[in-house]
Structures are given as structure tokens and as C-alpha cells.
Design an enzyme around this catalytic site. Structure first.
Site, PDB file in Angstrom:
ATOM      1  N   ASP A 105       0.826  -1.207   0.000  1.00 46.92           N
ATOM      2  CA  ASP A 105       0.000   0.000   0.000  1.00 46.92           C
ATOM      3  C   ASP A 105       0.862   1.259   0.000  1.00 46.92           C
ATOM      4  O   ASP A 105       0.700   2.138  -0.824  1.00 46.92           O
ATOM      5  CB  ASP A 105      -0.999   0.005   1.171  1.00 46.92           C
ATOM      6  N   ASP A 108       7.087   3.723   3.458  1.00 49.49           N
ATOM      7  CA  ASP A 108       7.444   4.870   4.298  1.00 49.49           C
ATOM      8  C   ASP A 108       8.939   4.766   4.580  1.00 49.49           C
ATOM      9  O   ASP A 108       9.757   5.183   3.764  1.00 49.49           O
ATOM     10  CB  ASP A 108       6.578   4.833   5.564  1.00 49.49           C
TER      11      ASP A 108
HETATM   12  P1  XMP Z   1       7.574   1.322   6.661  1.00 47.49           P
HETATM   13  O1  XMP Z   1       7.996   2.533   7.456  1.00 47.49           O
HETATM   14  O2  XMP Z   1       8.093   0.043   7.244  1.00 47.49           O
HETATM   15  O3  XMP Z   1       6.016   1.311   6.887  1.00 47.49           O
HETATM   16  O4  XMP Z   1       7.875   1.482   5.191  1.00 47.49           O
HETATM   17  C1  XMP Z   1       5.147   0.818   5.966  1.00 47.49           C
HETATM   18  C2  XMP Z   1       3.832   0.486   6.615  1.00 47.49           C
HETATM   19  O5  XMP Z   1       3.455   1.503   7.556  1.00 47.49           O
HETATM   20  C3  XMP Z   1       2.108   1.857   7.406  1.00 47.49           C
HETATM   21  N1  XMP Z   1       2.043   3.286   7.025  1.00 47.49           N
HETATM   22  C4  XMP Z   1       0.927   3.997   6.848  1.00 47.49           C
HETATM   23  N2  XMP Z   1      -0.375   3.633   6.913  1.00 47.49           N
HETATM   24  N3  XMP Z   1      -1.018   5.839   6.353  1.00 47.49           N
HETATM   25  C5  XMP Z   1      -1.333   4.572   6.680  1.00 47.49           C
HETATM   26  O6  XMP Z   1      -2.517   4.259   6.737  1.00 47.49           O
HETATM   27  C6  XMP Z   1       0.255   6.294   6.255  1.00 47.49           C
HETATM   28  O7  XMP Z   1       0.487   7.457   5.967  1.00 47.49           O
HETATM   29  C7  XMP Z   1       1.275   5.297   6.521  1.00 47.49           C
HETATM   30  N4  XMP Z   1       2.635   5.369   6.528  1.00 47.49           N
HETATM   31  C8  XMP Z   1       3.064   4.113   6.823  1.00 47.49           C
HETATM   32  C9  XMP Z   1       1.568   0.939   6.336  1.00 47.49           C
HETATM   33  O8  XMP Z   1       0.948  -0.159   6.959  1.00 47.49           O
HETATM   34  C10 XMP Z   1       2.769   0.453   5.568  1.00 47.49           C
HETATM   35  O9  XMP Z   1       2.640  -0.846   5.039  1.00 47.49           O
END
Ligand code: XMP
Ligand code: MG
Length: 183
Positions: A105, A108
Site C-alpha cells: 500500500d 514509508d
Molecule cells: P515502513 O515505514 O516500514 O512502513 O515502510 C510501511 C507500513 O506503515 C504503514 N504506514 C501507513 N499507513 N497511512 C497509513 O494508513 C500512512 O500514511 C502510513 N505510513 C506508513 C503501512 O501499513 C505500511 O505498510
């Protein structure tokens, strides 16, 4: 527009058009592979956020494919992911020798995906690529190799089209920035 949304980033129509483009690109990129291999692609989605994206993407890939799901939970404190991940639900299929596309999805920090890629690579698939709907503009994930990216998005809290805050807003048909006062 929902009252908790500050700004719509991508409309339902924009998302559909972009998902169709990515599907067409994957169809083009994998046509030869699938023909040679005799087996379809395995599309894997990470529950729960990517489920809606994968459902739409699958219908835009005009090749044989299977769909499978993993659920993971990241340990750690609060909003930022630690990269330490626990598998809550594993794949149902064997992926050895298969061509995998992971549908995500949002990217980050990239820590979750880095863990997942290592885990999947240890099962000896023929190939692994990533299709992420959104990629946050942060320095940390600059080096993550992601072949298919839907949209770049600002480093704010994003919801809709599968993305939640406390399990809400997943069913919004568009993608938007959540008002900070909501969380
Ligand atoms: P990382 O930091 O490991 O995180 O790349 C990825 C996961 O963190 C969640 N995520 C979000 N979910 N809105 C959301 O609803 C956001 O802005 C957001 N930023 C990170 C998401 O589950 C993703 O797979
Ligand atoms: Mg979430």
C-alpha cells in the site's frame, strides 16, 4: 468529501487510471516470462492495507496469476516502524521457482518491505518485484528498489483506498491526508 479529510490527493478516477497503467506495464513486462515459465505470476499482498490495491491491480494484469496473502505486524513503539516484523499469517502457496510481485500500500521507511523481501527471497523464488501504490517522499527509503510505483506522496498521514487510521477510512474510494486533529 469526508469531514476528517484535510485534502484529497488522488481521486477515485486518478487511482483507477494509474492502477490500469501499472497493470498494463506488468502485463507487458511479464508476458514472455509467463509464457516461458508455463506458470502464472504470484501476486502477494500484505494485509490489510494493500488488499484493495491488489484486487484492482489483479484485474488489470492480463496474464494468468495467483493471489496470496501475508499478514505481518511490526513490533515497536508508536507510529514509526521498527523493521522488526512478526508473521501473523503466512502464504498458502509454495513460491519456490515462482515469479512473485508483492503489492504494497505505502512505502514509508521501507523497513517492513526490507524484512519481507529478505523473508521471501529465502524461499528461492524465480524473481521478486514490488508494486507499491504510494511512496512517501522521505530520504530513508531512497535506496529501496521498487519497480512499480503508483504515486509519490507527501510525508503526512494518508488514508483511504485500503489505508487506515485505527482501522477506519479504508473504504474511502479516494486517497487523502487525514486532519492532524483526528489522530
Ligand atoms: P515502513 O515505514 O516500514 O512502513 O515502510 C510501511 C507500513 O506503515 C504503514 N504506514 C501507513 N499507513 N497511512 C497509513 O494508513 C500512512 O500514511 C502510513 N505510513 C506508513 C503501512 O501499513 C505500511 O505498510
Ligand atoms: Mg495501518
Amino acid at each position: 468529501m469526508h469531514e476528517d479529510i484535510q485534502e484529497v490527493l488522488f481521486s477515485e478516477e486518478e487511482i483507477a487510471a494509474r492502477v490500469a497503467e501499472i497493470g498494463a506495464q506488468i502485463t507487458k513486462d511479464y508476458a514472455g516470462v509467463v509464457e516461458q515459465d508455463g506458470q502464472g505470476i504470484i501476486l502477494i499482498s500484505v494485509l490489510r492495507g494493500a488488499a484493495i490495491f491488489m484486487a484492482d491491480l489483479a484485474r488489470e494484469i492480463k496474464l494468468p496469476l495467483e493471489m496470496d496473502y501475508m499478514a505481518i505486524s511490526s513490533y515497536g513503539n508508536g507510529a514509526k516502524s521498527s523493521g522488526v516484523v512478526r508473521i501473523l499469517k503466512d502464504l498458502s502457496s509454495e513460491v519456490e521457482g515462482r515469479h512473485i510481485i508483492v503489492a504494497e500500500d505505502i512505502l514509508d521507511s521501507g523497513l517492513t518491505l526490507t524484512y519481507l523481501m529478505k523473508n521471501l527471497a529465502s524461499r528461492n523464488p524465480a524473481s521478486i518485484e514490488v508494486a507499491t501504490l504510494l511512496r512517501k517522499k522521505t530520504l530513508a527509503q531512497a535506496e529501496i528498489d521498487c519497480k512499480y510505483v503508483g504515486f509519490e506522496c507527501p510525508d503526512q498521514f494518508i488514508v483511504g483506498y485500503g489505508l487506515d487510521f485505527a482501522e477506519r477510512y479504508r473504504n474511502l474510494p479516494y486517497i487523502g491526508i487525514l486532519k492532524p486533529e483526528v489522530y
